[in-house]
Design an enzyme around this catalytic site. Structure first.
Site, PDB file in Angstrom:
ATOM      1  N   HIS A  72       6.640   7.421  -5.983  1.00  0.00           N
ATOM      2  CA  HIS A  72       7.403   6.424  -6.734  1.00  0.00           C
ATOM      3  C   HIS A  72       6.864   6.326  -8.151  1.00  0.00           C
ATOM      4  CE1 HIS A  72       9.667   3.774  -3.591  1.00  0.00           C
ATOM      5  NE2 HIS A  72       9.736   5.058  -3.281  1.00  0.00           N
ATOM      6  N   TYR A 200      10.010  -6.544  -6.530  1.00  0.00           N
ATOM      7  CA  TYR A 200       9.254  -7.792  -6.367  1.00  0.00           C
ATOM      8  C   TYR A 200      10.098  -8.897  -6.986  1.00  0.00           C
ATOM      9  CZ  TYR A 200       5.001  -5.076  -5.352  1.00  0.00           C
ATOM     10  OH  TYR A 200       4.065  -4.229  -4.791  1.00  0.00           O
ATOM     11  N   PRO A 292      -1.588  -9.305  -0.617  1.00  0.00           N
ATOM     12  CA  PRO A 292      -0.950  -7.976  -0.650  1.00  0.00           C
ATOM     13  C   PRO A 292      -0.007  -7.748  -1.829  1.00  0.00           C
ATOM     14  CG  PRO A 292      -0.062  -9.309   1.137  1.00  0.00           C
ATOM     15  CD  PRO A 292      -1.211 -10.054   0.578  1.00  0.00           C
ATOM     16  N   LYS A 296      -3.252  -3.611  -2.977  1.00  0.00           N
ATOM     17  CA  LYS A 296      -4.607  -3.138  -3.260  1.00  0.00           C
ATOM     18  C   LYS A 296      -5.510  -3.026  -2.039  1.00  0.00           C
ATOM     19  CE  LYS A 296      -3.943  -2.489  -7.498  1.00  0.00           C
ATOM     20  NZ  LYS A 296      -3.235  -1.219  -7.337  1.00  0.00           N
ATOM     21  N   TYR A 383      -1.382  -1.488 -11.360  1.00  0.00           N
ATOM     22  CA  TYR A 383      -0.673  -1.229 -10.101  1.00  0.00           C
ATOM     23  C   TYR A 383      -0.968   0.187  -9.591  1.00  0.00           C
ATOM     24  CZ  TYR A 383       3.010  -1.636  -6.577  1.00  0.00           C
ATOM     25  OH  TYR A 383       3.690  -1.701  -5.383  1.00  0.00           O
TER      26      TYR A 383
END
Ligand code: FAS
Ligand code: PHB
Length: 389
Positions: A72, A200, A292, A296, A383
């Site tokens: 991704h 998100y 979460p 990580k 990220y």
């Protein structure tokens, strides 16, 4: 029995450590409380940082991940009014791999058995002894029989509720914790994902996350109060709430289906310092927990054992430096991941005590990220995972 490294816990940390040691010719034994079916059935993380992917390739347990994993290049942040795409590939030159922790665990267990790495399931009542002495000992019972293992070192990879951290005297540890006033209700279903990337969402009613395991299996989450019980959430109620929170643009693309798994996970930030006591080392969730939101948890477990394996290999080559620096090196990366996970959670969730000003601060930060490549690059580099050093 005796070995060089006794590993407690057959989660990602313990299993990956065993393969790193195997590749270096260092003997180890893994002691796992649960049976294999239970360990392989746990539904947890879904995103692998490049560092974790590289480690799995380094130990030669990557064939299925490289075949079935999904690379991704970006993800979206939805605010109800607009969608912000974080183009990780363009902003950092890196990406992440979508490949479930369940699959990683299965691959690592299969390879451990193939390589005859001693992996003992159903090891009950594991206890550690003489960890500050030269020959620490691990004992356990299996099929009612008392067992004993002498080792040079013990790796506590037994998760947040394990025995390793609990065996360290309280006055030798500093604990840092933040418990969030909500949890994540997760649902797994064999339906195609609503988008090709993760979404998100920060909605007035709460956070939601659209993730996936493959092109035919989706993983979704909605923020729920800690008082909620999973029995109170029918599939239909879940799909209805998710549809509202992901917003009108995404809603038509959501495919509903029966849940394969549904559970509520609490959210906390937690760190135990230092990650060493004598010849006992903590790694993974045994030493730290992240909410979460930043994906990580699994990835920190991987970087911990990369540092620990390096220190153990150094030791057997005659240098104590790697083990002496283990806790400092691991904690440096852990605390930066704790910060990002806490920041992302604070930005994207609805807190009971968030007043009108607090909500405006969240909206202003999202607006800033939307308008600033620098801000988006900051999100992206955290990220995809900060460098090991
Ligand atoms: P683990 O907890 O995975 O493994 C510890 C192992 O030790 C287990 O197999 C356990 O059975 C064993 N054990 C425990 N006590 C023992 C004892 N006394 N004796 C012997 N064995 C013992 N992270 C993300 O990045 N994204 C997510 O979406 C996400 N979702 C999660 C959902 C849930 C419900 C949980 C609990 C965690 C989630 N995490 C997520 C975090 C998770 O992925 C962890 O970071 C990851 O499992 C850490 O791996 P380990 O440190 O190996 O610990
Ligand atoms: C998941 O797919 O389970 C997942 C993905 C990203 C997260 C958390 C969980 O931040």
């Amino acid at each position: 029995m005796r070995t060089q490294v006794a590993i407690i816990g057959a989660g990602p940390a313990g299993l990956l450590l065993s393969h790193l040691l195997y590749k270096a010719g260092i003997d180890c034994v893994i002691l796992e409380r649960r049976d294999r079916a239970y360990v392989e059935s746990r539904i947890r993380a879904g995103i692998l940082e490049q560092i974790t992917v590289d480690l799995l390739r380094q130990v030669g347990v990557n064939e299925r991940m490289d075949r079935e994993g999904l690379a991704h290049d970006g993800f979206a942040m939805a605010t109800g009014e607009e969608t912000i795409r974080i183009d990780m590939a363009a902003l950092t030159g890196k990406n992440v791999m979508v490949y479930g922790q369940t699959e990683v665990t299965r691959d690592l267990i299969d390879a451990a058995i193939e390589r005859n790495i001693p992996l003992l399931f159903e090891a009950e009542n594991v206890a550690v002894h003489d960890v500050t002495g030269a020959k620490p000992i691990v004992t356990w019972t299996r099929n009612g029989k008392q067992e004993k293992l002498e080792a040079d070192f013990i790796a506590g990879c037994d998760g947040f509720h394990g025995v390793a951290r609990a065996s360290i005297p309280a006055d030798k540890l500093s604990l840092f914790e933040r418990v969030y006033p909500f949890g994540w209700l997760g649902l797994l279903a064999d339906v195609p994902p609503c988008d090709h990337e993760l979404i998100y969402a920060s909605h007035e009613r709460g956070f939601a996350l659209a993730s996936m395991r493959s092109h035919t299996r989706s993983r979704y989450y909605v923020q729920v109060p800690l008082t909620e019980k999973v029995e109170e959430w029918s599939d239909e109620r879940f799909w209805d709430e998710l549809t509202v929170r992901l917003g009108p643009d995404v809603a038509p693309r959501i495919t509903r289906g029966p849940s394969l798994e549904k559970s509520i996970a609490p959210l906390r930030s937690f760190v135990a310092e230092p990650m060493r006591y004598g010849n006992l080392f903590l790694a993974g969730d045994a030493a730290h927990i992240v909410p979460p939101t930043g994906a990580k948890g699994l990835n920190l477990a991987a970087s911990d054992v990369a540092f620990l394996a390096e220190g153990l290999i150094d030791h057997y080559k005659g240098s104590a430096t790697g083990l002496e620096l283990y806790s400092t090196r691991a904690l440096s990366r852990i605390w930066k991941a704790e910060r990002f996970s806490w920041w992302f959670t604070s930005l994207m969730h609805r807190f009971p005590d968030t007043d009108a000003f607090g909500r405006r601060m969240q909206m202003a930060e999202l607006d800033y990220i939307k308008g600033s490549e620098t801000a988006r690059r900051t999100v992206a580099e955290n990220y995809v995972g900060l460098p090991l050093r």
